[in-house]
Motif scaffolding. Structure first.
Motif, short mmCIF file in Angstrom:
data_model
loop_
_atom_site.label_atom_id
_atom_site.label_comp_id
_atom_site.label_asym_id
_atom_site.label_seq_id
_atom_site.Cartn_x
_atom_site.Cartn_y
_atom_site.Cartn_z
N ALA A 78 22.23 40.28 -28.45
CA ALA A 78 23.45 40.27 -29.26
C ALA A 78 23.22 41.08 -30.52
O ALA A 78 22.08 41.26 -30.97
N GLN A 79 24.32 41.54 -31.09
CA GLN A 79 24.24 42.20 -32.40
C GLN A 79 23.82 41.18 -33.44
O GLN A 79 24.36 40.07 -33.50
N THR A 80 22.84 41.54 -34.25
CA THR A 80 22.31 40.63 -35.26
C THR A 80 22.31 41.33 -36.61
O THR A 80 21.85 42.46 -36.73
N ARG A 81 22.84 40.65 -37.59
CA ARG A 81 22.83 41.16 -38.95
C ARG A 81 21.96 40.25 -39.81
O ARG A 81 22.04 39.03 -39.70
N ILE A 82 21.14 40.84 -40.65
CA ILE A 82 20.28 40.07 -41.54
C ILE A 82 20.56 40.50 -42.98
O ILE A 82 20.50 41.69 -43.30
N ASP A 83 20.89 39.53 -43.82
CA ASP A 83 21.11 39.77 -45.25
C ASP A 83 20.08 38.99 -46.04
O ASP A 83 19.80 37.82 -45.73
N ALA A 84 19.52 39.60 -47.07
CA ALA A 84 18.59 38.93 -47.97
C ALA A 84 19.31 38.56 -49.26
O ALA A 84 20.02 39.40 -49.84
N LEU A 85 19.16 37.31 -49.70
CA LEU A 85 19.78 36.86 -50.93
C LEU A 85 18.80 36.97 -52.09
O LEU A 85 17.61 37.23 -51.91
N ASP A 86 19.31 36.75 -53.30
CA ASP A 86 18.50 36.96 -54.50
C ASP A 86 17.29 36.05 -54.57
O ASP A 86 16.28 36.39 -55.20
N ASP A 87 17.38 34.87 -53.95
CA ASP A 87 16.26 33.92 -54.03
C ASP A 87 15.31 34.03 -52.84
O ASP A 87 14.53 33.13 -52.58
N ASP A 88 15.40 35.16 -52.09
CA ASP A 88 14.56 35.43 -50.92
C ASP A 88 14.98 34.63 -49.69
O ASP A 88 14.24 34.62 -48.69
N SER A 89 16.13 33.95 -49.75
CA SER A 89 16.67 33.36 -48.53
C SER A 89 17.23 34.47 -47.64
O SER A 89 17.49 35.58 -48.10
N LEU A 90 17.40 34.15 -46.37
CA LEU A 90 17.94 35.10 -45.41
C LEU A 90 19.16 34.50 -44.73
O LEU A 90 19.21 33.29 -44.50
#
Length: 267
Positions: free
Chosen positions: A243-255
């Motif tokens: 499947a298409q997968t998108r990964i975003d990183a947040l400011d506190d290093d969460s994903l």
């Protein structure tokens, strides 16, 4: 900046949510950490040392404190610090991570120190603890201010997930474990949402895909980019799907992992 008021509770931010019993690592900073009846003795003594979930691995001087700030859930500033040392320490925390909770022990801090505290996100100020009840109160305030920070961070990550509500979404905490999945994600991976919480994100992918993400996706995330690509994913029963997968990183290093059935070239 939030100065925590006595009697408030982090649970009020998320009504009905039970807060996880995560441990709290406290950094103590004092002019003389080993002084008799000083901060080191206070933080090592009963009842703080026996307080549920609180550990104090380090009590150090202002000069050595910067090396330990990143690993701390809370910084307790001793009453014996000079104004200059207090200001320098608060400035260091502001530069490294303004969300690190700070508890200042002081009878009457200077205006400059009070102003510096307002630059940080989560702070509390108590008079130096002397009696057993005051030490117990300090432990309670540490738990409260850290709890507020954690709940706020979780709320921010949850809002990020809601922004992708039409897709399967998983939120991964900074330690690499799954913190939240939405119902669509749970259905797509074939298990109840609670079964994913606490598992490493790597369990969602075959080993070869984990290695590819480490080489391809994570360098892009470190540079501030979002990563999108076709991934092979692993369901709870061990079967796989693509499947298409998108990964975003947040400011506190969460994903934030967002999984959909759309081909990559549709975006």
């Amino acid at each position: 900046m939030a100065m925590i008021e006595s009697g408030s509770s982090p649970a009020e931010l998320l009504p009905g949510e039970e807060q996880p019993a995560a441990s709290i690592s406290v950094l103590g900073v004092a002019a003389d950490p080993d002084a008799e009846e000083g901060l080191g003795e206070l933080l090592a003594g009963d009842p703080l040392a026996d307080a549920d979930r609180i550990s104090v691995p380090t009590v150090t001087t202002p000069a050595a404190a910067p090396a330990h700030v990143d690993a701390a859930d809370c910084v307790v500033v001793g009453s014996d610090l000079s104004e200059d040392d207090s200001l320098e320490l608060l400035e260091t925390i502001l530069e490294r991570d303004r969300t690190v909770p700070v508890v200042l022990l002081a009878h009457a801090p200077s205006r400059a120190v009070r102003d510096a505290l307002t630059e940080l996100d989560w702070t509390d100020r108590l008079r130096p603890a002397a009696t057993r009840s005051e030490r117990a109160h300090l432990a309670d305030r540490i738990r409260t201010v850290v709890g507020y920070r954690r709940v706020t961070a979780m709320a921010r990550r949850s809002l990020a997930a809601l922004a992708h509500g039409s897709d399967a979404v998983a939120i991964v905490a900074p330690d690499g474990t799954v913190e939240y999945v939405n119902p669509l994600f749970a259905r797509q991976f074939g298990a109840a949402p609670s079964e994913f919480v606490g598992r490493p994100w790597r369990a969602l992918f075959p080993d070869a895909e984990v290695s590819r993400l480490a080489e391809d996706a994570f360098p892009s995330l470190a540079d501030g980019w979002r990563w999108i690509g076709d991934c092979e994913l692993r369901r709870a029963d061990g079967s796989t799907f693509t499947a298409q997968t998108r990964i975003d990183a947040l400011d506190d290093d969460s994903l934030v992992f967002t999984v959909s059935d759309r081909p990559v070239d549709e975006d």
